[in-house]
Design an enzyme around this catalytic site. Sequence first.
Site, short mmCIF file in Angstrom:
data_model
loop_
_atom_site.label_atom_id
_atom_site.label_comp_id
_atom_site.label_asym_id
_atom_site.label_seq_id
_atom_site.Cartn_x
_atom_site.Cartn_y
_atom_site.Cartn_z
CB SER A 1 2.39 -4.58 -6.49
OG SER A 1 2.59 -3.20 -6.40
N1 SAH Z 1 6.89 -0.87 -6.83
C1 SAH Z 1 6.90 -1.18 -5.42
C2 SAH Z 1 5.52 -1.07 -4.78
C3 SAH Z 1 5.32 0.26 -4.38
S1 SAH Z 1 4.02 0.76 -3.33
C4 SAH Z 1 7.51 -2.54 -5.14
O1 SAH Z 1 7.83 -3.25 -6.08
O2 SAH Z 1 7.68 -2.87 -3.96
C5 SAH Z 1 4.00 2.44 -3.89
C6 SAH Z 1 5.20 3.25 -3.50
O3 SAH Z 1 5.07 4.52 -4.13
C7 SAH Z 1 5.30 3.51 -2.01
O4 SAH Z 1 6.56 3.08 -1.54
C8 SAH Z 1 5.14 5.01 -1.91
O5 SAH Z 1 5.92 5.59 -0.87
C9 SAH Z 1 5.62 5.48 -3.27
N2 SAH Z 1 5.18 6.81 -3.72
C10 SAH Z 1 3.98 7.41 -3.49
N3 SAH Z 1 3.96 8.63 -4.06
C11 SAH Z 1 5.16 8.81 -4.65
C12 SAH Z 1 5.76 9.89 -5.37
N4 SAH Z 1 5.12 11.03 -5.60
N5 SAH Z 1 7.03 9.73 -5.82
C13 SAH Z 1 7.71 8.59 -5.59
N6 SAH Z 1 7.20 7.55 -4.90
C14 SAH Z 1 5.95 7.65 -4.43
#
Ligand code: SAH
Length: 219
Positions: free
Chosen positions: A69
């Site tokens: 993000s």
């Molecule tokens: N917080 C992260 C950014 C994440 S992007 C950072 O600091 O880099 C969002 C992430 O959520 C992605 O990696 C995606 O695979 C994950 N995601 C999506 N749905 C999810 C779920 N149901 N459970 C866990 N992770 C999930």
Amino acid sequence: MLNRQTQDMIDDIEREVRLTSKMIGRKMLDPKVMSVMAATPRDKFIPKSQLEYAYNNGPLSIGYGQTISQPYIVALMTDLLELETGDTVLEIGTGSGYQAAVLSQLCKQVYTIEYVPELAELAKARLQNLGYKNIETKTGNGYDGWPEHAPYDGVIVTAAATHIPEPLLEQLKPGGRMVIPIGERYFYQELMLVEKDEDGKINRKDILSVAFVPFQGER
Ligand code: SAH
């Protein structure tokens, strides 16, 4: 003294906070949050191909269709949780591990769940190598939360959901706070602050329009 790139990132975050201050209800973020943003090496959480953009105030690709993000959003979501040093936090969407690393410096313990096994493994190794000791990771569907360690003082969801997953509400402590982007999967969402009061009553507040990658495996 911060290096130039980090100082520029901090300045960009502060500028964007001022520009959005009416919406987010604050003119500045907690100085503790800002100093953790300054101390966390974002360049260690991204693919080498993106290195020159590491300290830009924008999201970056981390592979598997996912992103790390924007620093402003990481700082804002962290600030909204209003963490205290003894707190336990659950994060859904580990991604690169960057948000978890930021949170871990402001609370006692972070539990973080990632849906894509390859990303979960990468983040786990990365966080270990960088020496973050109070973060536990797992692969799975964050919709169900992580009941073994519940209840949580803070819950942070970093993927766009169409609704608040009921298990995450249940696993939030009375007096606890959740931040979660809610809306349509491929468009904009509202970053929502969800508070559970001491009687278990839920209060929701829209904070800001955001654009996150979709939450997978909603039930
Ligand atoms: N917080 C992260 C950014 C994440 S992007 C950072 O600091 O880099 C969002 C992430 O959520 C992605 O990696 C995606 O695979 C994950 N995601 C999506 N749905 C999810 C779920 N149901 N459970 C866990 N992770 C999930």
